[in-house]
Design a protein around this motif. Structure first.
Motif, PDB file in Angstrom:
ATOM      1  N   LEU A 144      23.577 -38.613 -33.581  1.00 11.53           N
ATOM      2  CA  LEU A 144      23.527 -37.838 -32.343  1.00 11.53           C
ATOM      3  C   LEU A 144      22.479 -38.399 -31.388  1.00 11.53           C
ATOM      4  CD1 LEU A 144      24.957 -35.443 -31.033  1.00 11.53           C
ATOM      5  CD2 LEU A 144      23.040 -34.039 -31.749  1.00 11.53           C
ATOM      6  N   MET A 145      21.409 -38.983 -31.920  1.00  9.26           N
ATOM      7  CA  MET A 145      20.415 -39.606 -31.050  1.00  9.26           C
ATOM      8  C   MET A 145      21.035 -40.744 -30.247  1.00  9.26           C
ATOM      9  SD  MET A 145      17.125 -41.971 -31.864  1.00  9.26           S
ATOM     10  CE  MET A 145      18.182 -43.397 -31.887  1.00  9.26           C
ATOM     11  N   MET A 146      21.878 -41.549 -30.919  1.00 10.12           N
ATOM     12  CA  MET A 146      22.531 -42.652 -30.201  1.00 10.12           C
ATOM     13  C   MET A 146      23.495 -42.121 -29.141  1.00 10.12           C
ATOM     14  SD  MET A 146      23.101 -45.500 -33.116  1.00 10.12           S
ATOM     15  CE  MET A 146      23.287 -44.485 -34.551  1.00 10.12           C
ATOM     16  N   VAL A 147      24.221 -41.057 -29.470  1.00 10.28           N
ATOM     17  CA  VAL A 147      25.111 -40.428 -28.490  1.00 10.28           C
ATOM     18  C   VAL A 147      24.291 -39.884 -27.331  1.00 10.28           C
ATOM     19  CG1 VAL A 147      26.713 -38.504 -28.116  1.00 10.28           C
ATOM     20  CG2 VAL A 147      26.902 -39.893 -30.184  1.00 10.28           C
TER      21      VAL A 147
ATOM     22  N   ALA B 239      30.412 -45.562 -34.641  1.00  6.43           N
ATOM     23  CA  ALA B 239      31.037 -46.839 -34.297  1.00  6.43           C
ATOM     24  C   ALA B 239      31.148 -47.014 -32.783  1.00  6.43           C
ATOM     25  CB  ALA B 239      32.419 -46.934 -34.941  1.00  6.43           C
ATOM     26  N   ARG B 240      31.529 -45.964 -32.083  1.00  7.86           N
ATOM     27  CA  ARG B 240      31.759 -46.076 -30.641  1.00  7.86           C
ATOM     28  C   ARG B 240      30.465 -46.191 -29.841  1.00  7.86           C
ATOM     29  NH1 ARG B 240      35.093 -45.638 -26.464  1.00  7.86           N
ATOM     30  NH2 ARG B 240      34.594 -44.307 -24.705  1.00  7.86           N
ATOM     31  N   TYR B 241      29.572 -45.228 -29.997  1.00 12.12           N
ATOM     32  CA  TYR B 241      28.399 -45.176 -29.119  1.00 12.12           C
ATOM     33  C   TYR B 241      27.294 -46.124 -29.545  1.00 12.12           C
ATOM     34  CZ  TYR B 241      30.998 -41.482 -27.023  1.00 12.12           C
ATOM     35  OH  TYR B 241      31.993 -40.797 -26.394  1.00 12.12           O
ATOM     36  N   CYS B 242      27.178 -46.385 -30.814  1.00 10.89           N
ATOM     37  CA  CYS B 242      26.233 -47.398 -31.271  1.00 10.89           C
ATOM     38  C   CYS B 242      26.673 -48.771 -30.737  1.00 10.89           C
ATOM     39  CB  CYS B 242      26.165 -47.387 -32.795  1.00 10.89           C
ATOM     40  SG  CYS B 242      24.879 -48.394 -33.516  1.00 10.89           S
ATOM     41  N   LYS B 243      27.974 -49.029 -30.819  1.00  6.51           N
ATOM     42  CA  LYS B 243      28.516 -50.291 -30.305  1.00  6.51           C
ATOM     43  C   LYS B 243      28.324 -50.398 -28.791  1.00  6.51           C
ATOM     44  CE  LYS B 243      32.769 -52.922 -29.906  1.00  6.51           C
ATOM     45  NZ  LYS B 243      34.204 -52.937 -30.083  1.00  6.51           N
ATOM     46  N   LEU B 244      28.625 -49.315 -28.070  1.00  7.70           N
ATOM     47  CA  LEU B 244      28.451 -49.339 -26.611  1.00  7.70           C
ATOM     48  C   LEU B 244      26.994 -49.577 -26.225  1.00  7.70           C
ATOM     49  CD1 LEU B 244      30.834 -46.455 -25.481  1.00  7.70           C
ATOM     50  CD2 LEU B 244      31.088 -48.901 -25.017  1.00  7.70           C
ATOM     51  N   LEU B 245      26.075 -48.939 -26.926  1.00  7.98           N
ATOM     52  CA  LEU B 245      24.660 -49.161 -26.628  1.00  7.98           C
ATOM     53  C   LEU B 245      24.259 -50.602 -26.909  1.00  7.98           C
ATOM     54  CD1 LEU B 245      22.827 -45.993 -27.979  1.00  7.98           C
ATOM     55  CD2 LEU B 245      22.840 -46.820 -25.634  1.00  7.98           C
ATOM     56  N   GLU B 246      24.668 -51.099 -28.073  1.00 11.49           N
ATOM     57  CA  GLU B 246      24.258 -52.455 -28.464  1.00 11.49           C
ATOM     58  C   GLU B 246      24.891 -53.518 -27.567  1.00 11.49           C
ATOM     59  OE1 GLU B 246      23.671 -55.072 -32.533  1.00 11.49           O
ATOM     60  OE2 GLU B 246      24.683 -53.139 -32.639  1.00 11.49           O
TER      61      GLU B 246
ATOM     62  N   ARG C 116      22.391 -55.491 -24.410  1.00 11.39           N
ATOM     63  CA  ARG C 116      23.063 -56.797 -24.506  1.00 11.39           C
ATOM     64  C   ARG C 116      22.027 -57.918 -24.585  1.00 11.39           C
ATOM     65  NH1 ARG C 116      27.876 -59.011 -23.652  1.00 11.39           N
ATOM     66  NH2 ARG C 116      28.829 -57.132 -22.819  1.00 11.39           N
ATOM     67  N   GLY C 117      22.129 -58.717 -25.626  1.00 10.89           N
ATOM     68  CA  GLY C 117      21.218 -59.843 -25.797  1.00 10.89           C
ATOM     69  C   GLY C 117      19.832 -59.432 -26.272  1.00 10.89           C
ATOM     70  N   ARG C 118      19.658 -58.161 -26.584  1.00 10.69           N
ATOM     71  CA  ARG C 118      18.353 -57.663 -27.027  1.00 10.69           C
ATOM     72  C   ARG C 118      18.528 -56.875 -28.332  1.00 10.69           C
ATOM     73  NH1 ARG C 118      15.870 -54.079 -23.016  1.00 10.69           N
ATOM     74  NH2 ARG C 118      17.969 -53.249 -22.791  1.00 10.69           N
ATOM     75  N   THR C 119      19.031 -57.548 -29.335  1.00  7.81           N
ATOM     76  CA  THR C 119      19.302 -56.915 -30.622  1.00  7.81           C
ATOM     77  C   THR C 119      18.028 -56.348 -31.234  1.00  7.81           C
ATOM     78  OG1 THR C 119      21.130 -58.437 -30.963  1.00  7.81           O
ATOM     79  CG2 THR C 119      20.320 -57.289 -32.907  1.00  7.81           C
ATOM     80  N   ALA C 120      16.924 -57.066 -31.112  1.00 10.57           N
ATOM     81  CA  ALA C 120      15.657 -56.578 -31.670  1.00 10.57           C
ATOM     82  C   ALA C 120      15.212 -55.295 -30.967  1.00 10.57           C
ATOM     83  CB  ALA C 120      14.575 -57.642 -31.552  1.00 10.57           C
ATOM     84  N   ASP C 121      15.430 -55.202 -29.662  1.00 15.76           N
ATOM     85  CA  ASP C 121      15.080 -53.983 -28.932  1.00 15.76           C
ATOM     86  C   ASP C 121      15.933 -52.801 -29.405  1.00 15.76           C
ATOM     87  OD1 ASP C 121      13.212 -55.391 -27.495  1.00 15.76           O
ATOM     88  OD2 ASP C 121      14.472 -55.595 -25.706  1.00 15.76           O
TER      89      ASP C 121
ATOM     90  N   TRP D 267      23.112 -42.763 -25.092  1.00 15.79           N
ATOM     91  CA  TRP D 267      24.241 -43.261 -24.307  1.00 15.79           C
ATOM     92  C   TRP D 267      24.608 -42.280 -23.203  1.00 15.79           C
ATOM     93  CZ3 TRP D 267      29.040 -41.406 -23.120  1.00 15.79           C
ATOM     94  CH2 TRP D 267      29.888 -42.298 -22.465  1.00 15.79           C
ATOM     95  N   SER D 268      24.633 -40.983 -23.514  1.00 18.04           N
ATOM     96  CA  SER D 268      25.031 -39.987 -22.513  1.00 18.04           C
ATOM     97  C   SER D 268      24.018 -39.907 -21.371  1.00 18.04           C
ATOM     98  CB  SER D 268      25.217 -38.614 -23.153  1.00 18.04           C
ATOM     99  OG  SER D 268      23.989 -38.038 -23.522  1.00 18.04           O
ATOM    100  N   LYS D 269      22.748 -40.138 -21.648  1.00 17.86           N
ATOM    101  CA  LYS D 269      21.730 -40.116 -20.590  1.00 17.86           C
ATOM    102  C   LYS D 269      21.820 -41.367 -19.712  1.00 17.86           C
ATOM    103  CE  LYS D 269      20.215 -36.172 -21.338  1.00 17.86           C
ATOM    104  NZ  LYS D 269      20.601 -35.132 -20.405  1.00 17.86           N
ATOM    105  N   GLN D 270      22.308 -42.458 -20.267  1.00 19.77           N
ATOM    106  CA  GLN D 270      22.470 -43.672 -19.477  1.00 19.77           C
ATOM    107  C   GLN D 270      23.772 -43.685 -18.691  1.00 19.77           C
ATOM    108  OE1 GLN D 270      21.933 -46.940 -22.195  1.00 19.77           O
ATOM    109  NE2 GLN D 270      19.720 -46.721 -22.184  1.00 19.77           N
ATOM    110  N   ASN D 271      24.730 -42.837 -19.071  1.00 18.99           N
ATOM    111  CA  ASN D 271      26.036 -42.772 -18.413  1.00 18.99           C
ATOM    112  C   ASN D 271      26.406 -41.311 -18.126  1.00 18.99           C
ATOM    113  OD1 ASN D 271      26.943 -45.718 -18.911  1.00 18.99           O
ATOM    114  ND2 ASN D 271      26.278 -45.000 -20.910  1.00 18.99           N
TER     115      ASN D 271
END
Length: 187
Positions: A136-139, A78-85, A90-95, A142-146
């Motif tokens: 874990l892939m989504m985490v 819920a947290r990291y999937c939401k933060l990524l999306e 942002r604005g690129r749901t298909a991506d 996110w961790s590599k971007q932040n």
């Protein structure tokens, strides 16, 4: 209280909300013996010879037991999937959906190919659900971007976000999960 949960749920981006809902419904359905986990697992023979293509998707929805590990994975989903999306995509749901599909395809391919390699095939043959790996892939993304965000795990110790996947790997092993499932992403 119920209104706050409903508002939180409705404010989630569409892909996050859909995946979280499907994962919870599937895991609860299996826990209540409404759905058989055998009908959800990644079984290459049944996919190829019996055309049970739903297994390519449903193995990402079942999180085994409803225990502490399940709760943590739902929180991180819920947290990291939401933060990524909301932020990175942002604005690129298909991506974002494409990233999830690419990750799911890569994880599935790794398990299927790893199952054919001598000496590794026994370890990979035991991996029939990839839901923990996709979370874990989504985490990991996110961790590599932040990487410089300071975090705390259960208030016990602090670290930067770059080490979050490794902390979660350690926690999963601590609660009895297989390290192979998480190592698919961390490596």
């Amino acid at each position: 209280m119920a209104q706050a949960v409903e508002d939180w749920y409705k404010q989630m981006p569409i892909i996050t909300r859909t995946y979280l809902t499907a994962a919870i419904v599937t895991t609860v359905g299996c826990s209540l013996d409404i759905i058989s986990p055998f009908n959800l697992c990644l079984h290459p023979t049944l996919v190829v010879k019996h055309y049970q293509f739903w297994r390519l998707i449903t193995n990402f929805l079942f999180f085994r037991k409803m225990d502490l590990d399940f709760l943590f994975h739902m929180f991180f989903l819920a947290r990291y999937c939401k933060l990524l999306e909301e932020n990175s995509f942002r604005g690129r749901t298909a991506d974002f959906l494409y990233m999830l599909l690419f990750g799911a395809t890569f994880l599935t391919g790794t398990v299927l190919i790893g199952g054919m390699i001598p000496y590794l095939s026994e370890s990979f043959a035991k991996i029939i659900f990839l839901s923990n790996s996709l979370t874990l892939m989504m985490v990991y993304v996110w961790s590599k971007q932040n990487p410089f965000i300071h975090m705390s795990f259960l208030g016990l110790f602090t670290f930067t976000a770059a080490y979050l996947p490794w902390v979660l790997l350690g926690f999963s092993v601590f609660v009895g999960a297989s390290a192979w499932v998480d190592l698919l992403v961390c490596s």
